[in-house]
Scaffold this motif. Structure first.
Motif, short mmCIF file in Angstrom:
data_model
loop_
_atom_site.label_atom_id
_atom_site.label_comp_id
_atom_site.label_asym_id
_atom_site.label_seq_id
_atom_site.Cartn_x
_atom_site.Cartn_y
_atom_site.Cartn_z
N GLY A 134 35.57 62.93 99.15
CA GLY A 134 34.60 64.00 99.07
C GLY A 134 35.12 65.37 98.71
N LEU A 135 34.29 66.36 98.98
CA LEU A 135 34.54 67.73 98.55
C LEU A 135 35.84 68.29 99.13
CD1 LEU A 135 33.26 70.17 97.01
CD2 LEU A 135 32.25 70.83 99.20
N TRP A 136 36.10 68.02 100.42
CA TRP A 136 37.30 68.55 101.08
C TRP A 136 38.39 67.48 101.06
CZ3 TRP A 136 37.17 73.65 102.48
CH2 TRP A 136 35.91 74.24 102.48
N SER A 137 38.78 67.09 99.88
CA SER A 137 39.59 65.89 99.67
C SER A 137 41.08 66.10 99.93
CB SER A 137 39.39 65.41 98.22
OG SER A 137 40.27 64.39 97.90
N ASP A 169 44.10 72.93 97.71
CA ASP A 169 43.09 73.19 96.68
C ASP A 169 41.71 73.16 97.33
OD1 ASP A 169 42.31 73.53 93.88
OD2 ASP A 169 41.42 71.54 94.11
N LYS A 170 41.25 74.32 97.78
CA LYS A 170 39.97 74.40 98.48
C LYS A 170 38.82 74.51 97.48
CE LYS A 170 41.75 76.55 102.70
NZ LYS A 170 41.66 77.71 103.61
N PRO A 171 37.65 73.96 97.84
CA PRO A 171 36.46 74.14 97.00
C PRO A 171 36.10 75.62 96.90
CG PRO A 171 36.09 72.44 98.67
CD PRO A 171 37.38 73.13 99.03
N ILE A 183 37.73 59.63 92.59
CA ILE A 183 36.35 59.40 92.17
C ILE A 183 35.44 60.34 92.94
CG2 ILE A 183 36.86 56.96 91.73
CD1 ILE A 183 35.07 56.27 94.13
N GLY A 184 34.21 60.51 92.46
CA GLY A 184 33.19 61.25 93.18
C GLY A 184 33.48 62.72 93.36
N ASP A 185 33.04 63.27 94.50
CA ASP A 185 33.16 64.71 94.74
C ASP A 185 34.60 65.19 94.80
OD1 ASP A 185 30.46 65.03 94.79
OD2 ASP A 185 30.28 65.34 96.94
N SER A 186 35.55 64.29 95.02
CA SER A 186 36.95 64.72 95.06
C SER A 186 37.41 65.24 93.70
CB SER A 186 37.85 63.57 95.50
OG SER A 186 37.89 62.54 94.54
N CYS A 187 36.72 64.83 92.63
CA CYS A 187 37.15 65.28 91.30
C CYS A 187 36.03 65.92 90.48
CB CYS A 187 37.78 64.13 90.50
SG CYS A 187 36.81 62.62 90.44
#
Length: 453
Positions: free
Chosen positions: A164-167, A178-180, A301-305
Protein backbone atom coordinates in the motif's frame (compact mmCIF):
# COMPACT_ATOMS: atom_id res chain seq x y z
CA UNK A 1 1.66 -28.71 -8.08
CA UNK A 2 4.42 -28.76 -10.68
CA UNK A 3 8.06 -29.25 -9.70
CA UNK A 4 8.65 -26.00 -11.61
CA UNK A 5 6.41 -24.04 -9.26
CA UNK A 6 7.92 -20.89 -7.80
CA UNK A 7 7.78 -19.81 -4.17
CA UNK A 8 6.09 -16.40 -4.19
CA UNK A 9 5.80 -14.23 -1.08
CA UNK A 10 3.32 -11.36 -1.27
CA UNK A 11 3.68 -8.58 1.30
CA UNK A 12 0.23 -7.17 2.01
CA UNK A 13 -3.20 -8.74 2.22
CA UNK A 14 -5.22 -5.90 0.73
CA UNK A 15 -7.13 -6.08 -2.53
CA UNK A 16 -4.06 -5.98 -4.77
CA UNK A 17 -2.11 -8.48 -2.69
CA UNK A 18 -4.97 -10.98 -2.58
CA UNK A 19 -5.63 -10.55 -6.30
CA UNK A 20 -1.98 -11.27 -7.04
CA UNK A 21 -2.08 -14.28 -4.72
CA UNK A 22 -5.13 -15.72 -6.48
CA UNK A 23 -3.79 -15.13 -9.96
CA UNK A 24 -0.33 -16.54 -9.15
CA UNK A 25 -1.88 -19.59 -7.45
CA UNK A 26 -4.06 -20.26 -10.49
CA UNK A 27 -0.82 -20.09 -12.49
CA UNK A 28 0.45 -23.05 -10.45
CA UNK A 29 2.84 -21.43 -8.00
CA UNK A 30 3.18 -21.68 -4.20
CA UNK A 31 1.94 -18.52 -2.53
CA UNK A 32 2.34 -17.05 0.95
CA UNK A 33 0.75 -13.71 1.88
CA UNK A 34 2.25 -11.75 4.79
CA UNK A 35 -0.23 -9.31 6.29
CA UNK A 36 0.71 -6.94 9.12
CA UNK A 37 -2.78 -6.73 10.63
CA UNK A 38 -3.85 -9.37 13.11
CA UNK A 39 -7.26 -9.56 11.48
CA UNK A 40 -8.15 -9.01 7.86
CA UNK A 41 -10.27 -5.87 7.91
CA UNK A 42 -10.11 -3.24 5.17
CA UNK A 43 -10.20 0.37 6.31
CA UNK A 44 -12.48 2.40 4.10
CA UNK A 45 -16.00 2.43 2.76
CA UNK A 46 -17.34 2.00 -0.74
CA UNK A 47 -15.54 1.36 -3.98
CA UNK A 48 -16.58 1.07 -7.59
CA UNK A 49 -15.61 -2.07 -9.46
CA UNK A 50 -15.41 -1.10 -13.12
CA UNK A 51 -15.60 -3.62 -15.99
CA UNK A 52 -11.81 -3.92 -16.36
CA UNK A 53 -11.68 -5.45 -12.87
CA UNK A 54 -15.14 -7.04 -12.80
CA UNK A 55 -14.19 -9.34 -15.68
CA UNK A 56 -11.26 -10.59 -13.59
CA UNK A 57 -13.48 -11.33 -10.61
CA UNK A 58 -15.84 -13.18 -12.92
CA UNK A 59 -12.95 -15.22 -14.32
CA UNK A 60 -12.03 -16.18 -10.73
CA UNK A 61 -15.57 -17.44 -10.13
CA UNK A 62 -16.67 -14.46 -8.02
CA UNK A 63 -19.14 -12.91 -10.47
CA UNK A 64 -22.33 -14.07 -8.70
CA UNK A 65 -20.93 -12.95 -5.35
CA UNK A 66 -20.09 -9.41 -6.38
CA UNK A 67 -23.49 -9.01 -8.03
CA UNK A 68 -25.25 -10.30 -4.90
CA UNK A 69 -23.22 -8.12 -2.52
CA UNK A 70 -23.00 -5.00 -4.68
CA UNK A 71 -25.31 -2.75 -6.67
CA UNK A 72 -25.27 -2.03 -10.40
CA UNK A 73 -26.07 1.65 -11.05
CA UNK A 74 -28.69 2.21 -13.73
CA UNK A 75 -27.69 5.84 -14.33
CA UNK A 76 -24.62 8.02 -13.96
CA UNK A 77 -25.39 11.70 -13.47
CA UNK A 78 -23.26 14.83 -13.04
CA UNK A 79 -24.95 17.73 -11.23
CA UNK A 80 -24.16 21.41 -10.84
CA UNK A 81 -23.22 21.78 -7.18
CA UNK A 82 -25.49 24.63 -6.09
CA UNK A 83 -28.88 23.77 -7.55
CA UNK A 84 -28.45 20.12 -8.57
CA UNK A 85 -28.99 20.94 -12.24
CA UNK A 86 -28.16 17.95 -14.41
CA UNK A 87 -25.12 18.66 -16.58
CA UNK A 88 -24.52 15.15 -17.90
CA UNK A 89 -26.34 11.85 -17.65
CA UNK A 90 -26.00 8.35 -19.06
CA UNK A 91 -29.17 6.29 -18.70
CA UNK A 92 -29.16 2.47 -18.86
CA UNK A 93 -25.63 2.67 -17.52
CA UNK A 94 -25.73 -0.90 -16.20
CA UNK A 95 -26.90 -2.29 -19.54
CA UNK A 96 -24.39 -0.19 -21.49
CA UNK A 97 -21.47 -1.44 -19.41
CA UNK A 98 -22.36 -5.09 -20.01
CA UNK A 99 -23.08 -4.50 -23.70
CA UNK A 100 -19.88 -2.58 -24.41
CA UNK A 101 -17.42 -4.37 -22.14
CA UNK A 102 -18.96 -7.77 -21.38
CA UNK A 103 -18.72 -7.18 -17.64
CA UNK A 104 -20.65 -5.16 -15.05
CA UNK A 105 -19.96 -1.94 -13.21
CA UNK A 106 -20.64 -2.76 -9.53
CA UNK A 107 -20.59 -0.54 -6.44
CA UNK A 108 -19.49 -2.46 -3.33
CA UNK A 109 -18.30 -2.12 0.22
CA UNK A 110 -14.54 -2.56 0.25
CA UNK A 111 -14.64 -4.99 3.16
CA UNK A 112 -17.06 -7.25 1.27
CA UNK A 113 -14.70 -7.53 -1.68
CA UNK A 114 -11.71 -8.19 0.53
CA UNK A 115 -13.51 -11.03 2.30
CA UNK A 116 -14.51 -12.56 -1.04
CA UNK A 117 -10.90 -12.45 -2.25
CA UNK A 118 -9.65 -13.85 1.06
CA UNK A 119 -12.04 -16.81 0.92
CA UNK A 120 -11.07 -17.49 -2.69
CA UNK A 121 -7.38 -17.37 -1.76
CA UNK A 122 -7.87 -19.86 1.07
CA UNK A 123 -9.84 -22.17 -1.23
CA UNK A 124 -6.81 -22.27 -3.54
CA UNK A 125 -4.53 -23.34 -0.70
CA UNK A 126 -2.83 -19.95 -0.36
CA UNK A 127 -1.18 -19.42 3.03
CA UNK A 128 -2.19 -16.09 4.58
CA UNK A 129 -0.14 -15.17 7.66
CA UNK A 130 -1.75 -12.43 9.73
CA UNK A 131 0.22 -10.39 12.25
CA UNK A 132 3.36 -10.64 10.09
CA UNK A 133 4.80 -7.14 9.94
CA UNK A 134 7.65 -6.69 7.48
CA UNK A 135 10.65 -4.54 8.33
CA UNK A 136 12.59 -4.77 5.06
CA UNK A 137 13.40 -6.83 1.99
CA UNK A 138 16.91 -8.08 1.26
CA UNK A 139 16.67 -7.48 -2.44
CA UNK A 140 20.11 -8.05 -3.93
CA UNK A 141 20.23 -11.78 -3.39
CA UNK A 142 19.71 -14.77 -5.65
CA UNK A 143 16.70 -15.71 -3.52
CA UNK A 144 15.34 -12.56 -1.86
CA UNK A 145 14.43 -12.61 1.81
CA UNK A 146 11.67 -10.85 3.70
CA UNK A 147 12.70 -9.76 7.20
CA UNK A 148 9.87 -9.59 9.72
CA UNK A 149 9.87 -7.37 12.79
CA UNK A 150 9.76 -10.58 14.84
CA UNK A 151 13.23 -11.45 13.53
CA UNK A 152 12.01 -14.22 11.25
CA UNK A 153 13.27 -14.43 7.68
CA UNK A 154 11.08 -15.69 4.84
CA UNK A 155 12.72 -16.45 1.50
CA UNK A 156 11.16 -16.88 -1.93
CA UNK A 157 11.96 -16.99 -5.62
CA UNK A 158 9.83 -13.84 -6.00
CA UNK A 159 8.76 -11.17 -3.51
CA UNK A 160 5.77 -9.01 -4.43
CA UNK A 161 5.38 -5.71 -2.57
CA UNK A 162 1.65 -5.05 -2.21
CA UNK A 163 1.79 -3.14 1.07
CA UNK A 164 0.00 0.00 0.00
CA UNK A 165 0.63 3.70 0.24
CA UNK A 166 2.97 3.55 3.26
CA UNK A 167 5.03 0.79 1.71
CA UNK A 168 8.07 -0.73 3.42
CA UNK A 169 8.69 -2.67 0.23
CA UNK A 170 8.98 0.52 -1.81
CA UNK A 171 11.55 1.89 0.63
CA UNK A 172 13.51 -1.36 0.42
CA UNK A 173 13.38 -1.17 -3.36
CA UNK A 174 14.64 2.42 -3.39
CA UNK A 175 17.08 1.96 -0.52
CA UNK A 176 15.82 5.10 1.25
CA UNK A 177 12.87 6.55 3.13
CA UNK A 178 10.12 7.69 0.80
CA UNK A 179 6.96 9.14 2.32
CA UNK A 180 3.78 9.81 0.32
CA UNK A 181 3.10 13.41 -0.64
CA UNK A 182 -0.12 15.36 -0.02
CA UNK A 183 -2.22 16.28 -3.04
CA UNK A 184 -3.87 19.28 -1.41
CA UNK A 185 -7.22 17.48 -1.11
CA UNK A 186 -8.89 15.45 1.60
CA UNK A 187 -11.91 13.14 1.65
CA UNK A 188 -14.83 12.81 4.04
CA UNK A 189 -16.08 9.21 3.73
CA UNK A 190 -19.64 8.48 4.81
CA UNK A 191 -21.85 5.37 4.90
CA UNK A 192 -25.58 5.57 5.60
CA UNK A 193 -27.92 2.62 6.15
CA UNK A 194 -31.37 2.86 4.55
CA UNK A 195 -32.87 1.99 7.92
CA UNK A 196 -31.59 5.21 9.49
CA UNK A 197 -33.26 7.39 6.82
CA UNK A 198 -36.93 8.35 7.12
CA UNK A 199 -37.05 10.76 4.16
CA UNK A 200 -38.99 8.89 1.38
CA UNK A 201 -37.11 10.62 -1.44
CA UNK A 202 -33.71 9.79 0.00
CA UNK A 203 -34.77 6.18 0.63
CA UNK A 204 -35.75 5.94 -3.03
CA UNK A 205 -32.31 7.21 -4.06
CA UNK A 206 -30.70 4.45 -1.99
CA UNK A 207 -33.05 1.66 -3.05
CA UNK A 208 -32.66 2.41 -6.78
CA UNK A 209 -28.92 2.32 -7.43
CA UNK A 210 -27.42 5.18 -9.43
CA UNK A 211 -24.17 7.17 -9.32
CA UNK A 212 -24.43 10.90 -8.67
CA UNK A 213 -21.67 13.50 -8.83
CA UNK A 214 -22.00 17.09 -7.64
CA UNK A 215 -19.19 19.28 -8.98
CA UNK A 216 -18.23 22.69 -7.65
CA UNK A 217 -15.40 25.12 -6.91
CA UNK A 218 -12.36 23.19 -5.61
CA UNK A 219 -14.60 20.35 -4.45
CA UNK A 220 -17.00 17.65 -5.51
CA UNK A 221 -19.15 14.90 -4.01
CA UNK A 222 -20.10 11.44 -5.21
CA UNK A 223 -22.87 9.21 -3.92
CA UNK A 224 -23.90 5.66 -4.81
CA UNK A 225 -25.77 2.66 -3.41
CA UNK A 226 -24.22 -0.59 -2.16
CA UNK A 227 -25.38 -3.97 -0.82
CA UNK A 228 -28.36 -4.31 -3.10
CA UNK A 229 -29.66 -0.82 -2.45
CA UNK A 230 -29.67 -0.97 1.36
CA UNK A 231 -26.63 1.23 2.01
CA UNK A 232 -25.45 4.58 0.62
CA UNK A 233 -21.84 5.66 0.23
CA UNK A 234 -20.94 9.35 0.02
CA UNK A 235 -17.48 10.78 -0.53
CA UNK A 236 -16.87 14.51 -0.18
CA UNK A 237 -13.64 15.75 -1.73
CA UNK A 238 -12.41 19.20 -0.82
CA UNK A 239 -9.25 21.20 0.04
CA UNK A 240 -7.01 19.64 2.68
CA UNK A 241 -6.83 21.49 5.99
CA UNK A 242 -5.24 18.72 8.06
CA UNK A 243 -1.83 19.33 9.63
CA UNK A 244 1.04 18.11 7.46
CA UNK A 245 1.87 15.28 9.84
CA UNK A 246 -1.71 13.95 10.07
CA UNK A 247 -3.06 11.67 7.35
CA UNK A 248 -6.33 10.65 8.99
CA UNK A 249 -8.34 12.32 11.72
CA UNK A 250 -11.78 12.44 13.27
CA UNK A 251 -13.69 15.20 11.51
CA UNK A 252 -16.25 17.73 12.63
CA UNK A 253 -19.77 17.24 11.27
CA UNK A 254 -20.39 20.97 11.70
CA UNK A 255 -17.27 21.82 9.69
CA UNK A 256 -18.31 19.38 6.95
CA UNK A 257 -21.81 20.86 6.78
CA UNK A 258 -20.39 24.37 6.57
CA UNK A 259 -18.06 23.40 3.72
CA UNK A 260 -21.00 22.06 1.69
CA UNK A 261 -23.53 24.66 2.79
CA UNK A 262 -25.50 25.95 -0.18
CA UNK A 263 -24.98 22.80 -2.25
CA UNK A 264 -27.83 20.81 -3.80
CA UNK A 265 -30.54 20.27 -1.12
CA UNK A 266 -30.64 16.52 -1.90
CA UNK A 267 -26.98 16.21 -0.95
CA UNK A 268 -27.26 18.34 2.16
CA UNK A 269 -30.34 16.34 3.28
CA UNK A 270 -28.21 13.22 3.12
CA UNK A 271 -25.47 14.93 5.11
CA UNK A 272 -27.89 15.87 7.89
CA UNK A 273 -28.09 12.17 8.75
CA UNK A 274 -24.35 11.98 9.49
CA UNK A 275 -23.51 11.59 13.19
CA UNK A 276 -19.72 11.31 12.92
CA UNK A 277 -17.17 11.53 10.14
CA UNK A 278 -13.47 11.04 9.47
CA UNK A 279 -11.15 13.08 7.30
CA UNK A 280 -8.60 11.34 5.06
CA UNK A 281 -5.71 13.25 3.54
CA UNK A 282 -5.38 12.27 -0.13
CA UNK A 283 -1.80 11.32 -0.90
CA UNK A 284 0.13 10.39 -4.01
CA UNK A 285 3.55 9.14 -5.07
CA UNK A 286 6.15 10.37 -7.49
CA UNK A 287 6.78 8.03 -10.40
CA UNK A 288 9.82 5.83 -9.85
CA UNK A 289 12.22 4.72 -12.53
CA UNK A 290 11.55 1.04 -11.98
CA UNK A 291 9.13 -1.16 -10.07
CA UNK A 292 11.63 -4.02 -9.87
CA UNK A 293 15.13 -4.75 -8.65
CA UNK A 294 17.87 -5.54 -11.22
CA UNK A 295 17.60 -9.28 -10.47
CA UNK A 296 13.86 -9.22 -11.31
CA UNK A 297 12.92 -11.22 -8.24
CA UNK A 298 11.34 -8.36 -6.29
CA UNK A 299 8.48 -6.30 -7.74
CA UNK A 300 5.96 -3.68 -6.60
CA UNK A 301 2.25 -3.59 -7.35
CA UNK A 302 -0.72 -1.38 -6.47
CA UNK A 303 -0.49 1.70 -4.27
CA UNK A 304 3.13 0.94 -3.39
CA UNK A 305 4.10 2.09 -6.89
CA UNK A 306 1.13 3.95 -8.38
CA UNK A 307 -1.12 5.39 -5.67
CA UNK A 308 -4.14 6.99 -7.31
CA UNK A 309 -6.50 9.80 -6.45
CA UNK A 310 -10.10 8.53 -6.26
CA UNK A 311 -11.38 10.73 -9.09
CA UNK A 312 -11.63 7.88 -11.61
CA UNK A 313 -12.18 5.09 -9.05
CA UNK A 314 -9.25 3.17 -10.50
CA UNK A 315 -7.06 2.62 -7.43
CA UNK A 316 -8.53 -0.77 -6.50
CA UNK A 317 -9.31 -1.67 -10.11
CA UNK A 318 -5.76 -0.99 -11.25
CA UNK A 319 -4.36 -3.03 -8.35
CA UNK A 320 -6.54 -5.96 -9.41
CA UNK A 321 -5.20 -5.55 -12.94
CA UNK A 322 -1.63 -5.64 -11.59
CA UNK A 323 -2.26 -8.89 -9.78
CA UNK A 324 -3.99 -10.47 -12.75
CA UNK A 325 -1.28 -9.54 -15.26
CA UNK A 326 1.46 -10.75 -12.93
CA UNK A 327 -0.19 -14.12 -12.40
CA UNK A 328 -1.01 -14.58 -16.06
CA UNK A 329 2.59 -13.95 -17.05
CA UNK A 330 3.82 -16.33 -14.37
CA UNK A 331 1.56 -19.01 -15.85
CA UNK A 332 4.03 -19.06 -18.74
CA UNK A 333 7.07 -19.50 -16.46
CA UNK A 334 8.34 -23.07 -16.40
CA UNK A 335 11.58 -22.50 -14.48
CA UNK A 336 13.24 -19.94 -12.23
CA UNK A 337 15.47 -18.94 -15.15
CA UNK A 338 12.39 -17.52 -16.92
CA UNK A 339 11.39 -15.29 -14.01
CA UNK A 340 13.35 -12.17 -15.12
CA UNK A 341 11.67 -12.39 -18.53
CA UNK A 342 8.18 -12.49 -16.99
CA UNK A 343 8.86 -9.69 -14.50
CA UNK A 344 10.34 -7.49 -17.23
CA UNK A 345 7.18 -8.02 -19.25
CA UNK A 346 5.04 -7.24 -16.21
CA UNK A 347 6.73 -3.92 -15.58
CA UNK A 348 6.63 -3.01 -19.26
CA UNK A 349 2.89 -3.67 -19.49
CA UNK A 350 1.74 -2.20 -16.21
CA UNK A 351 3.95 0.80 -15.51
CA UNK A 352 2.98 2.89 -18.51
CA UNK A 353 -0.74 2.21 -18.15
CA UNK A 354 -0.92 2.81 -14.41
CA UNK A 355 1.09 6.02 -14.52
CA UNK A 356 -1.09 7.29 -17.38
CA UNK A 357 -4.18 6.64 -15.25
CA UNK A 358 -2.58 8.51 -12.32
CA UNK A 359 -2.02 11.54 -14.53
CA UNK A 360 -5.58 11.33 -15.86
CA UNK A 361 -7.01 11.42 -12.33
CA UNK A 362 -5.36 14.79 -11.80
CA UNK A 363 -6.95 16.04 -15.04
CA UNK A 364 -10.36 14.81 -13.88
CA UNK A 365 -9.94 16.62 -10.57
CA UNK A 366 -9.06 19.79 -12.47
CA UNK A 367 -12.15 19.67 -14.68
CA UNK A 368 -14.54 18.80 -11.82
CA UNK A 369 -13.13 21.46 -9.47
CA UNK A 370 -13.19 24.58 -11.66
CA UNK A 371 -13.96 27.81 -9.85
CA UNK A 372 -17.13 29.57 -10.97
CA UNK A 373 -16.31 31.73 -13.97
CA UNK A 374 -15.55 31.64 -17.66
CA UNK A 375 -13.79 28.25 -17.76
CA UNK A 376 -16.51 26.67 -15.62
CA UNK A 377 -19.16 28.07 -17.97
CA UNK A 378 -17.33 26.68 -21.02
CA UNK A 379 -17.19 23.29 -19.32
CA UNK A 380 -20.89 23.36 -18.46
CA UNK A 381 -21.83 24.47 -21.97
CA UNK A 382 -19.93 21.48 -23.34
CA UNK A 383 -21.71 19.20 -20.88
CA UNK A 384 -25.13 20.55 -21.83
CA UNK A 385 -24.41 20.35 -25.57
CA UNK A 386 -24.27 16.56 -25.20
CA UNK A 387 -27.16 16.10 -22.77
CA UNK A 388 -29.81 13.66 -23.95
CA UNK A 389 -27.75 12.17 -26.77
CA UNK A 390 -24.73 9.88 -27.17
CA UNK A 391 -21.57 11.80 -26.29
CA UNK A 392 -19.50 12.27 -29.45
CA UNK A 393 -16.58 14.37 -28.25
CA UNK A 394 -13.82 14.47 -25.65
CA UNK A 395 -15.78 15.00 -22.46
CA UNK A 396 -15.02 16.67 -19.10
CA UNK A 397 -16.41 13.64 -17.27
CA UNK A 398 -14.12 10.72 -18.12
CA UNK A 399 -16.71 8.36 -16.65
CA UNK A 400 -18.74 8.64 -19.87
CA UNK A 401 -16.13 10.07 -22.24
CA UNK A 402 -16.06 8.04 -25.50
CA UNK A 403 -12.28 8.30 -25.57
CA UNK A 404 -11.30 7.59 -21.97
CA UNK A 405 -14.01 5.16 -20.87
CA UNK A 406 -13.08 2.43 -23.43
CA UNK A 407 -9.40 2.87 -22.59
CA UNK A 408 -10.11 2.29 -18.91
CA UNK A 409 -12.91 -0.26 -18.98
CA UNK A 410 -12.01 -2.20 -22.11
CA UNK A 411 -8.65 -3.37 -20.78
CA UNK A 412 -8.47 -7.16 -20.52
CA UNK A 413 -5.52 -8.15 -18.32
CA UNK A 414 -5.35 -11.76 -19.48
CA UNK A 415 -5.46 -10.90 -23.17
CA UNK A 416 -2.85 -8.16 -22.71
CA UNK A 417 -0.51 -10.57 -20.91
CA UNK A 418 -0.98 -13.38 -23.45
CA UNK A 419 -0.37 -11.04 -26.37
CA UNK A 420 2.84 -9.79 -24.77
CA UNK A 421 4.07 -13.36 -24.30
CA UNK A 422 3.25 -14.14 -27.92
CA UNK A 423 5.03 -11.01 -29.16
CA UNK A 424 8.08 -11.45 -26.90
CA UNK A 425 8.47 -15.16 -26.08
CA UNK A 426 11.15 -16.38 -23.75
CA UNK A 427 14.07 -17.93 -25.61
CA UNK A 428 17.23 -17.88 -23.53
CA UNK A 429 19.15 -15.64 -21.16
CA UNK A 430 20.43 -13.49 -23.99
CA UNK A 431 16.86 -12.63 -24.87
CA UNK A 432 16.60 -10.68 -21.63
CA UNK A 433 18.81 -8.01 -23.16
CA UNK A 434 16.26 -7.55 -25.91
CA UNK A 435 13.40 -7.54 -23.41
CA UNK A 436 14.89 -4.55 -21.61
CA UNK A 437 14.08 -2.49 -24.68
CA UNK A 438 10.41 -3.48 -24.62
CA UNK A 439 8.59 -0.44 -23.24
CA UNK A 440 5.18 -0.09 -24.87
CA UNK A 441 3.79 3.41 -24.59
CA UNK A 442 0.23 3.22 -23.36
CA UNK A 443 -1.09 6.71 -23.01
CA UNK A 444 -4.60 7.94 -22.50
CA UNK A 445 -6.11 9.01 -25.84
CA UNK A 446 -5.56 12.67 -26.56
CA UNK A 447 -8.27 14.82 -25.02
CA UNK A 448 -9.49 18.25 -25.97
CA UNK A 449 -9.21 19.81 -22.53
CA UNK A 450 -11.72 22.42 -21.50
CA UNK A 451 -8.87 24.09 -19.69
CA UNK A 452 -5.12 23.76 -19.45
CA UNK A 453 -3.82 20.73 -17.53
Amino acid sequence: MSDNALDVVIVGGGLGGLAAAISCAIAGHRICVLEASRELAEIGAGLQITPNAARLLEAWGLGPDIEAMGAEPTKLTVHRYRDGRILAQESDFDKNMRRKYGAPFVDMHRADLQQLLYKKARSLGIKVRLGSRVSQIERNTFRPQVLLESGERVSAHLVVGADGLWSRCRESMLGRADKPMPTGDLAYRIILEIGQIGDPELREWIANPEVHFWIGPRAHAVGYSMRGGTMYNIVLLCPDNLPSNISRSKGSVDEMMELFSGWDPILTRFLKHVDSVEKWKLMHREEVESWTNPQKNFVLIGDSCHAMLPYLAQGANSSLEDGAVLGRLLSHVQSRAQLPWAITLYESLRKSRSESIVRETFRQRHDFHLEDGELQQQRDDLFLSQLGKPVDCAFPSRWTCPKVQPWLYGYDSNIVADEAVHAHPYRDEQEELVMKEFRPEEQVPSLLQVSAN
